[in-house]
Scaffold this motif. Structure first.
Motif, mmCIF file in Angstrom:
data_model
loop_
_atom_site.group_PDB
_atom_site.id
_atom_site.type_symbol
_atom_site.label_atom_id
_atom_site.label_comp_id
_atom_site.label_asym_id
_atom_site.label_seq_id
_atom_site.Cartn_x
_atom_site.Cartn_y
_atom_site.Cartn_z
ATOM 1 N N LEU A 248 12.655 -8.031 6.573
ATOM 2 C CA LEU A 248 13.391 -6.908 6.010
ATOM 3 C C LEU A 248 12.668 -5.612 6.314
ATOM 4 N N LYS A 249 13.454 -4.590 6.662
ATOM 5 C CA LYS A 249 12.861 -3.262 6.814
ATOM 6 C C LYS A 249 12.888 -2.586 5.448
ATOM 7 N N VAL A 250 11.778 -2.036 5.066
ATOM 8 C CA VAL A 250 11.682 -1.411 3.753
ATOM 9 C C VAL A 250 11.263 0.045 3.923
ATOM 10 N N ARG A 251 12.019 0.937 3.332
ATOM 11 C CA ARG A 251 11.629 2.350 3.351
ATOM 12 C C ARG A 251 10.751 2.610 2.127
ATOM 13 N N PRO A 252 9.484 3.017 2.343
ATOM 14 C CA PRO A 252 8.578 3.169 1.203
ATOM 15 C C PRO A 252 9.019 4.278 0.256
ATOM 16 N N SER A 253 8.833 4.056 -1.035
ATOM 17 C CA SER A 253 9.205 5.098 -2.008
ATOM 18 C C SER A 253 8.200 6.233 -2.032
ATOM 19 N N ALA A 254 6.922 5.896 -1.779
ATOM 20 C CA ALA A 254 5.914 6.961 -1.760
ATOM 21 C C ALA A 254 6.074 7.750 -0.472
ATOM 22 N N ARG A 255 6.020 9.064 -0.582
ATOM 23 C CA ARG A 255 6.059 9.866 0.648
ATOM 24 C C ARG A 255 4.624 10.116 1.071
ATOM 25 N N PHE A 256 4.199 9.393 2.095
ATOM 26 C CA PHE A 256 2.784 9.390 2.440
ATOM 27 C C PHE A 256 2.296 10.722 2.985
ATOM 28 N N ASN A 257 3.246 11.564 3.388
ATOM 29 C CA ASN A 257 2.803 12.829 3.957
ATOM 30 C C ASN A 257 2.384 13.872 2.935
ATOM 31 N N ASN A 258 2.908 13.760 1.713
ATOM 32 C CA ASN A 258 2.491 14.784 0.758
ATOM 33 C C ASN A 258 1.951 14.165 -0.538
ATOM 34 N N LEU A 259 1.067 13.204 -0.381
ATOM 35 C CA LEU A 259 0.400 12.648 -1.560
ATOM 36 C C LEU A 259 -0.546 13.692 -2.119
ATOM 37 N N GLN A 260 -0.555 13.835 -3.434
ATOM 38 C CA GLN A 260 -1.515 14.765 -4.034
ATOM 39 C C GLN A 260 -2.258 14.138 -5.193
ATOM 40 N N HIS A 261 -1.518 13.863 -6.275
ATOM 41 C CA HIS A 261 -2.168 13.263 -7.431
ATOM 42 C C HIS A 261 -1.742 11.813 -7.515
ATOM 43 N N VAL A 262 -2.708 10.945 -7.671
ATOM 44 C CA VAL A 262 -2.388 9.524 -7.690
ATOM 45 C C VAL A 262 -3.064 8.864 -8.890
ATOM 46 N N PHE A 263 -2.674 7.637 -9.169
ATOM 47 C CA PHE A 263 -3.343 6.845 -10.194
ATOM 48 C C PHE A 263 -4.075 5.702 -9.517
ATOM 49 N N VAL A 264 -5.329 5.513 -9.923
ATOM 50 C CA VAL A 264 -6.057 4.346 -9.449
ATOM 51 C C VAL A 264 -5.972 3.321 -10.573
ATOM 52 N N VAL A 265 -5.408 2.164 -10.261
ATOM 53 C CA VAL A 265 -5.149 1.176 -11.303
ATOM 54 C C VAL A 265 -6.131 0.029 -11.187
ATOM 55 N N GLU A 266 -6.810 -0.202 -12.290
ATOM 56 C CA GLU A 266 -7.772 -1.292 -12.290
ATOM 57 C C GLU A 266 -7.138 -2.505 -12.957
ATOM 58 N N ASN A 267 -7.228 -3.641 -12.290
ATOM 59 C CA ASN A 267 -6.843 -4.893 -12.933
ATOM 60 C C ASN A 267 -8.090 -5.408 -13.629
ATOM 61 N N LEU A 268 -8.100 -5.356 -14.973
ATOM 62 C CA LEU A 268 -9.326 -5.684 -15.705
ATOM 63 C C LEU A 268 -9.683 -7.159 -15.570
ATOM 64 N N GLN A 269 -8.731 -7.961 -15.131
ATOM 65 C CA GLN A 269 -9.010 -9.392 -14.982
ATOM 66 C C GLN A 269 -9.193 -9.790 -13.522
ATOM 67 N N TYR A 270 -9.373 -8.780 -12.655
ATOM 68 C CA TYR A 270 -9.421 -9.089 -11.226
ATOM 69 C C TYR A 270 -10.532 -10.075 -10.883
ATOM 70 N N THR A 271 -11.734 -9.800 -11.400
ATOM 71 C CA THR A 271 -12.876 -10.661 -11.059
ATOM 72 C C THR A 271 -12.622 -12.097 -11.500
ATOM 73 N N GLU A 272 -12.105 -12.224 -12.719
ATOM 74 C CA GLU A 272 -11.844 -13.563 -13.244
ATOM 75 C C GLU A 272 -10.821 -14.287 -12.380
ATOM 76 N N GLN A 273 -9.741 -13.577 -12.064
ATOM 77 C CA GLN A 273 -8.666 -14.190 -11.274
ATOM 78 C C GLN A 273 -9.151 -14.608 -9.900
ATOM 79 N N SER A 274 -9.857 -13.686 -9.219
ATOM 80 C CA SER A 274 -10.242 -14.008 -7.850
ATOM 81 C C SER A 274 -11.317 -15.086 -7.826
ATOM 82 N N LYS A 275 -12.138 -15.129 -8.900
ATOM 83 C CA LYS A 275 -13.165 -16.159 -8.950
ATOM 84 C C LYS A 275 -12.512 -17.530 -9.143
ATOM 85 N N LEU A 276 -11.545 -17.572 -10.030
ATOM 86 C CA LEU A 276 -10.827 -18.829 -10.271
ATOM 87 C C LEU A 276 -10.152 -19.308 -8.993
ATOM 88 N N ASP A 277 -9.535 -18.348 -8.300
ATOM 89 C CA ASP A 277 -8.844 -18.652 -7.057
ATOM 90 C C ASP A 277 -9.816 -19.252 -6.041
#
Lengths: 292, 178
Positions: A248-277
């Motif tokens: 499928l061709k997907v048109r991204p919702s984010a407009r990559f040309n004019n990014l300014q303010h973003v959110f960095v999202v931390e998955n607080l369980q990332y270490t646990e999940q990836s370790k289990l995996d």
């Protein structure tokens, strides 16, 4: 011995060339493999400083666009406020919970941190974004990045004390687990390096009904992205009769040309999940240690 | 000394254009990625020694790399360019006098035809190596060929107008002053 020295002296330029060439190829390949280039932290700090200065000037010219985007987000958040909902009093009743353990306890899974984009490019096949927050502010690798309006942007790949680098969705090595909003079926989002307005969604079985215009969101199975955030819209279906899966061709919702303010999202369980995996994989692939 | 400062200013200017203009503009086409900063290396004086040239090329490329997050890629391509440059200059300069009359390669010092050859060949070798390295990690052979020629063409399209619009003030080099 003298001849060897003479030989080296005679071709010193060539040997310098060879040495530097090997050095640069080593830089290149160690980076491609682990995203941890030599001196990258140090260089990151330096380029970050310069990019911040430049961005200060540039930001001034795109304030209008950013204001609109923030206004939209505010609008959607205001609509969610508790005071917009009315609860009829009569449905209220007191329930005495006799359980000793609180089974409704909730665990926080995602933590959002704001950041600004200070360098961004969309012209190559491997595009990175630089953010003005680093390990001092708690950013670590593998956190996901969402645009101000919540659409997916990329994943943090390397961090220095005050800056961090994000591998954008427009990167040929990027693979993100996404899902169709309508049905919840998931697939992998990739980019072939051709057109920044077309991402490719692969691995979705043909039994799923898909229409042009369907919304693609981040999947519940992604370790990095919080579920349900918009990634893009299906803009085309490539017919490939040789497989049972859609491309499928997907048109991204984010407009990559004019990014300014973003959110960095931390998955607080990332270490646990990836370790289990990882542990699971190890256990399955090493039958001697565990005969079952 | 003036020469050194002039070249440093030039380098900073080209880096600025490369990082904040050519790589920040919206994506043109998958095969076209214009690049300009390497003419800094083409414009270095005749008198520079090949080994020093290699080091300068390496660090120039590395600075661009750290801005664009591709450590080693541009450095490697710049090295190829810097390695070929001295040979090309020996071939293209008229034997007798010009080499000593002008400081650096320019349409005036090499004359237009040889100068265009000089620029074209070096731009081509730079892009060939750059695209070759990218191709090793990603893409098909057809892409590699088209991208090499397209990028060379678009870069030449940028470089030649620059030569025409901003003729560098070339003076005869004499023994008086520096």
């Amino acid at each position: 011995m003298r001849n060897v020295i003479l030989f080296i002296r005679r071709y010193l330029t060539f040997f310098t060339f060879l040495l530097l060439q090997i050095l640069s190829l080593w830089f290149l390949y160690s980076y491609n493999k682990f995203h941890q280039a030599q001196f990258l932290q140090w260089a990151n700090e330096l380029t970050g400083q310069i990019n911040t200065r430049y961005k200060k000037v540039e930001n001034f010219f795109v304030l209008g666009e950013e204001n609109k985007r923030l206004h939209r987000v505010n609008d959607s958040l205001l609509n969610l406020l508790a005071q917009q909902y009315v609860q009829p009093d009569t449905t209220k009743r007191l329930v005495v919970d006799t359980l000793l353990q609180d089974s409704t306890r909730q665990t926080r899974r995602y933590y959002f941190r704001p950041a600004s984009v200070i360098y961004n490019s969309t012209s190559g096949e491997k595009n990175y974004i630089q953010l003005d927050r680093g390990s001092v502010e708690g950013i670590t690798e593998n956190m996901s990045v969402l645009n101000a309006d919540g659409s997916a942007v990329g994943i943090v790949v390397s961090v220095s004390p005050h800056f961090s680098q994000v591998m954008s969705l427009l990167h040929v090595r990027q693979k993100v687990n996404v899902a169709l909003k309508k049905t919840g079926d998931f697939g992998t989002l990739e980019w072939d390096g051709a057109d920044p307005s077309v991402l490719l969604l692969k691995g979705l079985p043909k039994s799923v009904p898909v229409k042009v215009g369907d919304v693609v969101v981040s999947s519940r199975y992604s370790f990095n992205f919080p579920p349900g955030y918009p990634v893009g819209l299906v803009s085309g279906i490539v017919s490939d009769n040789s497989t049972n899966f859609y491309v499928l061709k997907v048109r991204p919702s984010a407009r990559f040309n004019n990014l300014q303010h973003v959110f960095v999202v931390e998955n607080l369980q990332y270490t646990e999940q990836s370790k289990l995996d990882e542990d699971t994989r190890k256990r399955i692939e090493d039958p001697k240690r565990n005969p079952r | 000394m003036r020469e050194v400062i002039r070249n440093i200013v030039r380098l900073l200017l080209f880096l600025f254009i490369e990082v904040y203009v050519l790589h920040s503009i919206p994506h043109l086409h998958r095969f076209i990625s214009p690049s300009l900063y390497f003419i800094f290396l083409l414009w270095l004086p005749f008198s520079i020694r090949p080994r020093l040239l290699l080091w300068i090329a390496f660090f120039t490329g590395l600075i661009v790399d750290y801005f664009l997050q591709s450590p080693g890629l541009h450095a490697s391509a710049c090295l190829v360019l810097a390695f070929i440059r001295p040979f090309l200059i020996t071939v293209l300069t008229p034997r007798d006098s010009t080499e000593f009359n002008y400081r650096e390669p320019s349409p005036q010092s090499l004359l237009w035809a040889p100068y265009v050859i000089y620029i074209t060949l070096l731009t081509f070798s730079y892009h060939t190596w750059l695209v070759f390295l990218e191709w090793l990690s990603f893409g098909s052979f057809g892409d590699f060929l088209i991208k090499t020629f397209a990028s060379t063409a678009i870069s030449l399209l940028l470089i030649i107008p620059i030569e025409l619009l901003f003729p560098r003030q070339m003076r005869y080099r004499t023994n008086v002053g520096s």
